[in-house]
Design an enzyme around this catalytic site. Structure first.
Site, mmCIF file in Angstrom:
data_model
loop_
_atom_site.group_PDB
_atom_site.id
_atom_site.type_symbol
_atom_site.label_atom_id
_atom_site.label_comp_id
_atom_site.label_asym_id
_atom_site.label_seq_id
_atom_site.Cartn_x
_atom_site.Cartn_y
_atom_site.Cartn_z
ATOM 1 N N HIS A 28 -21.950 14.034 49.646
ATOM 2 C CA HIS A 28 -20.950 13.396 47.892
ATOM 3 C C HIS A 28 -21.341 14.698 46.994
ATOM 4 C CE1 HIS A 28 -20.528 9.192 50.348
ATOM 5 N NE2 HIS A 28 -21.829 9.846 51.518
ATOM 6 N N SER A 81 -14.488 37.114 29.222
ATOM 7 C CA SER A 81 -13.979 35.841 27.936
ATOM 8 C C SER A 81 -13.432 36.599 26.977
ATOM 9 C CB SER A 81 -14.776 35.118 27.902
ATOM 10 O OG SER A 81 -14.432 34.413 26.410
ATOM 11 N N LYS A 135 -19.625 35.255 29.314
ATOM 12 C CA LYS A 135 -19.001 34.751 30.422
ATOM 13 C C LYS A 135 -18.467 35.740 31.905
ATOM 14 C CE LYS A 135 -16.396 31.279 30.591
ATOM 15 N NZ LYS A 135 -15.251 30.540 29.824
ATOM 16 N N GLU A 195 -10.091 30.854 41.168
ATOM 17 C CA GLU A 195 -9.465 29.459 40.505
ATOM 18 C C GLU A 195 -8.537 30.091 40.988
ATOM 19 O OE1 GLU A 195 -11.012 29.072 36.585
ATOM 20 O OE2 GLU A 195 -11.294 30.666 36.583
#
Ligand code: ARG
Length: 458
Positions: free
Chosen positions: A153, A274, A280, A287
């Site tokens: 979970h 970024s 970042k 992704e």
């Protein structure tokens, strides 16, 4: 090629909707190989004069050399790769080229070419998958003892070893490889000689062409052979399953690379910055692997739906079989290459992983097990005791292993120094020695088996 009874040529849009050359050019190697096997057989059988057959075979070599050097011309008027090749062959060797298409149709031709292509694709994917497996096993070997939280979970459940976690993906990919191998074995029958749909009256030798092209045997039913594309669907289904596995690993990389987790940092090579937020380091490749899985699963669905309403035998809808397979294959190739690069270069922040495993009270079950096994406490009661231990650690703001023996004995006097030792994350993973369990000794056994299977040095 087929215009004999037509007074007018096709409308421009007709030409465009009909043409598959823009994508089926990718079949050129398979198309040449199929034609060479076919014409050699026609010559052997005396269906075509052996001298003509030899001239056609040599002509096909020349076309092949041209394609290799210059690519396949994109002229829509040529319709598809089969007609483009025959038309170029005619330009090169003259009217004798017209004998090549004896006892054959584009229907058995395309079914053969496409099987050959998918077969090669499966062989390539098998290699790429083995490469990713090697990367995973190499990293698992480095981290057979590194402790991290195991989740259910997405809640810290019990400590596991990072090596064990990485080998879980090795296992998924092992099954993916076997799915591709199953697909390959099942599809390895040759449609050539099924002709348009009913077979042919020419005395062809289907075993000879099947053998020359590396197939196990000729297909048994001509209608089925020209009209099913289940071999392409088997490929796509294995690809979809594999993409799904890659997507789950990609998702873990995204999660682990996030600041709150901080379990991994991506190498410069496998991350992007970024344009406005200099702090970042984005996991774009992961992704996109996750994103590409959507498209690969979509390709599988697309071909399933294309096929579902078609009566036997060939219908032109089936020309649409190729784009989804090519797309899925290209996306899978990129995904596997990117995932291999990421896995090879990730740095694992093992101190953060260990701290997270300790912070999650994840060894509570170990204390309960210990009380049951050594002190003979009934499990329900032991569960209650460890609940109180967790509460005490929570109140004190420390990990379970940081509670002193006195503090633990105040909760239950049956807890001794050995039971307290069970609260360390290292003791917890070391204790899970059941077959397939997370203990470093077990993980090392699995690594040895995997290294052997992958032909890696021990
Ligand atoms: N380009 C076609 C395809 O990919 C080849 C087969 C065409 N056959 C036909 N009878 N029109 O499906």
């Amino acid at each position: 090629m087929w215009g004999g009874r037509f007074a007018e040529g096709p409308a421009a849009v007709m030409r465009e909707i009909n043409a598959s050359l823009p994508f089926d050019r990718r079949l050129w190697r398979q198309d040449i190989a199929g034609s060479k096997a076919h014409v050699a057989m026609l010559g052997m059988r005396g269906i075509v004069d052996p001298a003509d057959a030899a001239a056609i075979g040599e002509g096909l070599e020349r076309v092949s050399d041209e394609y290799g050097r210059e690519g396949v011309p994109a002229d829509l008027a040529l319709e598809d790769i089969h007609m483009a090749t025959e038309s170029r062959l005619t330009e090169l060797i003259g009217p004798v080229a017209g004998r090549l298409h004896t006892a054959r149709s584009r229907n058995d031709q395309v079914a053969t070419d496409f099987r050959l292509w998918v077969r090669d694709a499966i062989d390539a994917v098998g290699e790429w998958l083995a490469g990713l497996q090697r990367a995973l096993v190499g990293r698992a070997d480095e981290h057979a003892d590194s402790v991290m939280p195991g989740f259910t979970h997405l809640q810290s459940a019990q400590p596991v070893t990072l090596g064990h976690h990485l080998l879980a993906y090795y296992e998924m990919l092992r099954r993916d490889r076997s799915r591709f191998a199953d697909a390959r074995a099942r599809m390895n029958e040759c449609p050539l000689g099924s002709a348009a749909l009913a077979g042919t009256g020419f005395p062809i030798d289907r075993r000879a062409t099947a053998h020359a092209l590396g197939f196990e045997r000729p297909t048994a039913n001509s209608l089925d052979a020209v009209s099913d594309r289940d071999f392409a669907l088997d490929y796509l289904s294995a690809a979809a399953q594999c993409a799904l596995h890659l997507s789950r690993l990609a998702e873990e990389i995204v999660l682990w690379a996030s600041q709150p987790f901080g379990f991994v940092s991506l190498s410069d090579q496998w991350s992007t910055g970024s344009s406005i937020m200099p702090q970042k380091r984005n996991p774009d490749a992961a992704e996109l692997v996750r994103g590409h899985a959507g498209r690969i699963i979509g390709a599988f669905t697309a071909l399933m739906v294309t096929m579902k309403g078609l009566p036997l035998a060939y219908s032109k809808d089936m020309q649409d079989d190729k784009p989804p397979v090519f797309e899925a294959h290209d996306l899978l190739a990129l995904s596997l290459a990117a995932m291999t690069g990421m896995v090879e270069t990730l740095s694992f922040r093992t101190e953060r992983m260990r701290a997270a495993a300790e912070a999650g009270f994840a060894t509570a079950t170990d204390l309960a097990d210990r009380l049951v096994r050594v002190a003979g406490v009934p499990f329900r009661e032991a569960h209650h005791v460890t609940g109180a231990v967790v509460k005490a650690a929570e109140a004190k703001g420390c990990t379970l292993a940081e509670l002193s023996l006195e503090e633990l004995r105040a909760i239950d006097p049956r807890i001794d120094e050995d039971a307290r030792a069970a609260l360390s994350v290292d003791a917890s993973v070391a204790a899970r020695t059941s077959e397939g369990g997370t203990a470093p000794v077990r993980v090392r056994e699995q690594i040895a088996i995997a290294r052997d299977a992958l032909g890696m040095e021990a």
